[in-house]
Design a protein around this motif. Structure first.
Motif, PDB file in Angstrom:
ATOM      1  N   PRO A  77       0.831  -1.207   0.000  1.00 29.73           N
ATOM      2  CA  PRO A  77       0.000   0.000   0.000  1.00 29.73           C
ATOM      3  C   PRO A  77       0.870   1.264   0.000  1.00 29.73           C
ATOM      4  N   GLY A  78       0.385   2.289  -0.657  1.00 30.00           N
ATOM      5  CA  GLY A  78       1.111   3.549  -0.726  1.00 30.00           C
ATOM      6  C   GLY A  78       2.007   3.694  -1.936  1.00 30.00           C
ATOM      7  N   TYR A  79       2.220   2.605  -2.638  1.00 32.85           N
ATOM      8  CA  TYR A  79       3.144   2.605  -3.774  1.00 32.85           C
ATOM      9  C   TYR A  79       2.430   2.643  -5.130  1.00 32.85           C
ATOM     10  N   GLY A  80       1.141   2.898  -5.144  1.00 36.16           N
ATOM     11  CA  GLY A  80       0.366   2.742  -6.365  1.00 36.16           C
ATOM     12  C   GLY A  80       0.895   3.525  -7.554  1.00 36.16           C
ATOM     13  N   ALA A  81       1.133   4.816  -7.371  1.00 34.18           N
ATOM     14  CA  ALA A  81       1.594   5.648  -8.489  1.00 34.18           C
ATOM     15  C   ALA A  81       3.016   5.283  -8.892  1.00 34.18           C
ATOM     16  N   TYR A  82       3.860   4.990  -7.910  1.00 36.23           N
ATOM     17  CA  TYR A  82       5.243   4.598  -8.204  1.00 36.23           C
ATOM     18  C   TYR A  82       5.274   3.286  -8.981  1.00 36.23           C
ATOM     19  N   VAL A  83       4.487   2.312  -8.519  1.00 30.51           N
ATOM     20  CA  VAL A  83       4.445   1.022  -9.208  1.00 30.51           C
ATOM     21  C   VAL A  83       3.884   1.182 -10.620  1.00 30.51           C
ATOM     22  N   ALA A  84       2.908   2.055 -10.784  1.00 32.74           N
ATOM     23  CA  ALA A  84       2.372   2.297 -12.125  1.00 32.74           C
ATOM     24  C   ALA A  84       3.471   2.786 -13.058  1.00 32.74           C
ATOM     25  N   SER A  85       4.328   3.663 -12.549  1.00 31.90           N
ATOM     26  CA  SER A  85       5.417   4.175 -13.385  1.00 31.90           C
ATOM     27  C   SER A  85       6.431   3.084 -13.700  1.00 31.90           C
ATOM     28  N   LYS A  86       6.690   2.224 -12.739  1.00 33.93           N
ATOM     29  CA  LYS A  86       7.679   1.171 -12.961  1.00 33.93           C
ATOM     30  C   LYS A  86       7.120   0.023 -13.806  1.00 33.93           C
ATOM     31  N   ALA A  87       5.818  -0.209 -13.729  1.00 34.45           N
ATOM     32  CA  ALA A  87       5.218  -1.186 -14.632  1.00 34.45           C
ATOM     33  C   ALA A  87       5.363  -0.712 -16.078  1.00 34.45           C
ATOM     34  N   ALA A  88       5.259   0.597 -16.276  1.00 32.26           N
ATOM     35  CA  ALA A  88       5.484   1.154 -17.611  1.00 32.26           C
ATOM     36  C   ALA A  88       6.924   0.935 -18.054  1.00 32.26           C
ATOM     37  N   VAL A  89       7.862   1.091 -17.131  1.00 36.02           N
ATOM     38  CA  VAL A  89       9.277   0.840 -17.451  1.00 36.02           C
ATOM     39  C   VAL A  89       9.458  -0.600 -17.919  1.00 36.02           C
ATOM     40  N   GLU A  90       8.820  -1.537 -17.239  1.00 31.45           N
ATOM     41  CA  GLU A  90       8.933  -2.938 -17.647  1.00 31.45           C
ATOM     42  C   GLU A  90       8.381  -3.138 -19.056  1.00 31.45           C
ATOM     43  N   GLY A  91       7.250  -2.502 -19.360  1.00 30.28           N
ATOM     44  CA  GLY A  91       6.674  -2.624 -20.692  1.00 30.28           C
ATOM     45  C   GLY A  91       7.599  -2.082 -21.768  1.00 30.28           C
ATOM     46  N   ILE A  92       8.177  -0.907 -21.514  1.00 33.55           N
ATOM     47  CA  ILE A  92       9.128  -0.317 -22.453  1.00 33.55           C
ATOM     48  C   ILE A  92      10.298  -1.264 -22.683  1.00 33.55           C
ATOM     49  N   THR A  93      10.812  -1.816 -21.592  1.00 37.42           N
ATOM     50  CA  THR A  93      11.994  -2.675 -21.642  1.00 37.42           C
ATOM     51  C   THR A  93      11.746  -3.944 -22.457  1.00 37.42           C
ATOM     52  N   LEU A  94      10.654  -4.616 -22.164  1.00 33.86           N
ATOM     53  CA  LEU A  94      10.399  -5.902 -22.806  1.00 33.86           C
ATOM     54  C   LEU A  94      10.096  -5.739 -24.294  1.00 33.86           C
ATOM     55  N   ILE A  95       9.408  -4.677 -24.647  1.00 29.82           N
ATOM     56  CA  ILE A  95       9.115  -4.454 -26.068  1.00 29.82           C
ATOM     57  C   ILE A  95      10.372  -4.021 -26.818  1.00 29.82           C
ATOM     58  N   LEU A  96      11.179  -3.141 -26.212  1.00 26.94           N
ATOM     59  CA  LEU A  96      12.399  -2.700 -26.890  1.00 26.94           C
ATOM     60  C   LEU A  96      13.339  -3.874 -27.154  1.00 26.94           C
ATOM     61  N   ALA A  97      13.392  -4.820 -26.231  1.00 27.91           N
ATOM     62  CA  ALA A  97      14.249  -5.997 -26.437  1.00 27.91           C
ATOM     63  C   ALA A  97      13.886  -6.704 -27.735  1.00 27.91           C
ATOM     64  N   ARG A  98      12.618  -6.758 -28.030  1.00 32.06           N
ATOM     65  CA  ARG A  98      12.161  -7.438 -29.237  1.00 32.06           C
ATOM     66  C   ARG A  98      12.286  -6.556 -30.475  1.00 32.06           C
ATOM     67  N   GLU A  99      12.175  -5.268 -30.292  1.00 29.43           N
ATOM     68  CA  GLU A  99      12.342  -4.355 -31.425  1.00 29.43           C
ATOM     69  C   GLU A  99      13.791  -4.278 -31.905  1.00 29.43           C
ATOM     70  N   LEU A 100      14.735  -4.618 -31.026  1.00 24.99           N
ATOM     71  CA  LEU A 100      16.149  -4.566 -31.402  1.00 24.99           C
ATOM     72  C   LEU A 100      16.662  -5.900 -31.951  1.00 24.99           C
ATOM     73  N   ARG A 101      15.757  -6.711 -32.436  1.00 32.10           N
ATOM     74  CA  ARG A 101      16.129  -7.990 -33.066  1.00 32.10           C
ATOM     75  C   ARG A 101      17.228  -7.754 -34.107  1.00 32.10           C
ATOM     76  N   GLY A 102      18.261  -8.584 -34.062  1.00 28.40           N
ATOM     77  CA  GLY A 102      19.329  -8.530 -35.043  1.00 28.40           C
ATOM     78  C   GLY A 102      20.421  -7.513 -34.746  1.00 28.40           C
ATOM     79  N   ARG A 103      20.273  -6.728 -33.678  1.00 24.04           N
ATOM     80  CA  ARG A 103      21.251  -5.689 -33.352  1.00 24.04           C
ATOM     81  C   ARG A 103      22.313  -6.160 -32.364  1.00 24.04           C
TER      82      ARG A 103
END
Length: 247
Positions: free
Chosen positions: A151-177
Motif C-alpha cells: 500500500p502507498g506505492y500505487g503511483a510509483y508502481v504504475a510508473s515502474k510497470a510502464a518501465v517494464e513494458g518499455i523494456t520488454l518491447i524494446l528488447a524485441r524491437e532490437l532484433r538482429g542488433r
C-alpha cells in the motif's frame, strides 16, 4: 580527446551519483569500463566520484541533464561518445519515488514520477537504441513492489510497470542488433530513496521480510547490473528481481 578503458567498453549510468547509481558506476569501473557518471542537479557530487575513479586509475567523466529532456540527454550521449569513442552499455538508475495512498495522492506527484520514471526511461532508451554498439546492453530499473503490491506505492508502481513494458518491447524491437534489454527490480535496498520518510519500525520490518533477513545494499544491485552489462549475453527481454527472495 578519446580515452580508452582497459576493456574498451563504455557505460553511461543515469543517476550515477545516487545510491544504487554510484555503486553501479564503481562496479563497472572494477570490470574495466570507462563510465559517464550522469547527474540531474548535483554536479559536484558527480565530479567527486569522477575524481575518485581517476585517482584509482579508472576512466570517467561527469555528464548532466534532465533524463526526460531529449536534447539534454542527447548531449550527454554525445559527450560520452566524444570522450570514449562510443557507448556499449546504458544503465538507467535515475528515478523518483513519491509515496501516498491512491485516494489521496497529489496528482502533481503523479506527473513528476511520470516525467522522470516513464518519459525519462523512454528518452534514454530511445537514444541508447539508436547509439549503442553491437554487443551492448540497455539496463532499466523497475521495482519488486510490482509483485508485492505494498500500500502507498500505487503511483510509483504504475510508473515502474510502464518501465517494464518499455523494456520488454524494446528488447524485441532490437532484433538482429546484438543489444540486450533488461530491467532490474530491486527489493528493499538501503538507499536514501528507500529510507527517507520511513520510521525505524517500518525499516526493521522490511529488513526481515526477505528470507535473507536483511535489506539489500547498493552493491548487491550493482552485481546484478554488472552481470547484465557483461557476461549475460543470453539474458534478454527479462525483469531480474534482486530482492533476497522477497517475492
Amino acid at each position: 580527446m578519446n580515452r580508452t578503458s582497459s576493456t574498451g567498453r563504455v557505460a553511461l549510468v543515469t543517476g550515477g551519483s545516487g545510491g544504487i547509481g554510484k555503486a553501479v558506476v564503481e562496479r563497472l569501473v572494477e570490470d574495466g569500463f570507462a563510465v559517464a557518471v550522469h547527474y540531474a542537479g548535483n554536479a559536484a557530487k558527480a565530479e567527486a566520484i569522477v575524481a575518485e575513479i581517476a585517482g584509482k586509475g579508472g576512466q570517467a567523466i561527469a555528464v548532466g541533464g534532465d533524463v526526460a529532456d531529449e536534447a539534454a540527454m542527447a548531449a550527454a550521449f554525445e559527450a560520452t561518445t566524444a570522450a570514449f569513442g562510443g557507448i556499449d552499455v546504458l544503465v538507467n538508475t535515475a528515478g523518483i519515488m513519491l509515496l501516498s495512498p491512491i485516494a489521496t495522492l497529489d496528482l502533481a506527484d503523479l506527473d513528476r514520477m511520470h516525467r522522470t520514471n516513464i518519459r525519462g526511461t523512454f528518452v534514454v532508451s530511445q537514444l541508447a537504441a539508436n547509439r549503442l554498439r553491437a554487443g551492448g546492453a540497455i539496463i532499466n530499473f523497475s521495482t519488486t513492489v510490482t509483485k508485492t503490491s505494498f500500500p502507498g506505492y500505487g503511483a510509483y508502481v504504475a510508473s515502474k510497470a510502464a518501465v517494464e513494458g518499455i523494456t520488454l518491447i524494446l528488447a524485441r524491437e532490437l532484433r538482429g542488433r546484438d543489444i540486450t534489454v533488461n530491467a532490474v527490480a530491486p527489493g528493499p535496498t538501503a538507499t536514501p530513496l528507500f529510507l527517507d520518510g520511513k520510521d525505524e519500525a517500518t525499516i526493521a520490518s522490511l529488513s526481515k521480510a526477505a528470507p535473507l533477513e536483511r535489506l539489500g545494499q547498493p552493491e548487491d544491485i550493482a552485481e546484478t547490473v554488472a552481470f547484465l552489462a557483461g557476461p549475460a549475453r543470453w539474458v534478454n527481454g527479462q525483469v531480474i528481481y534482486a530482492n533476497g527472495g522477497l517475492a
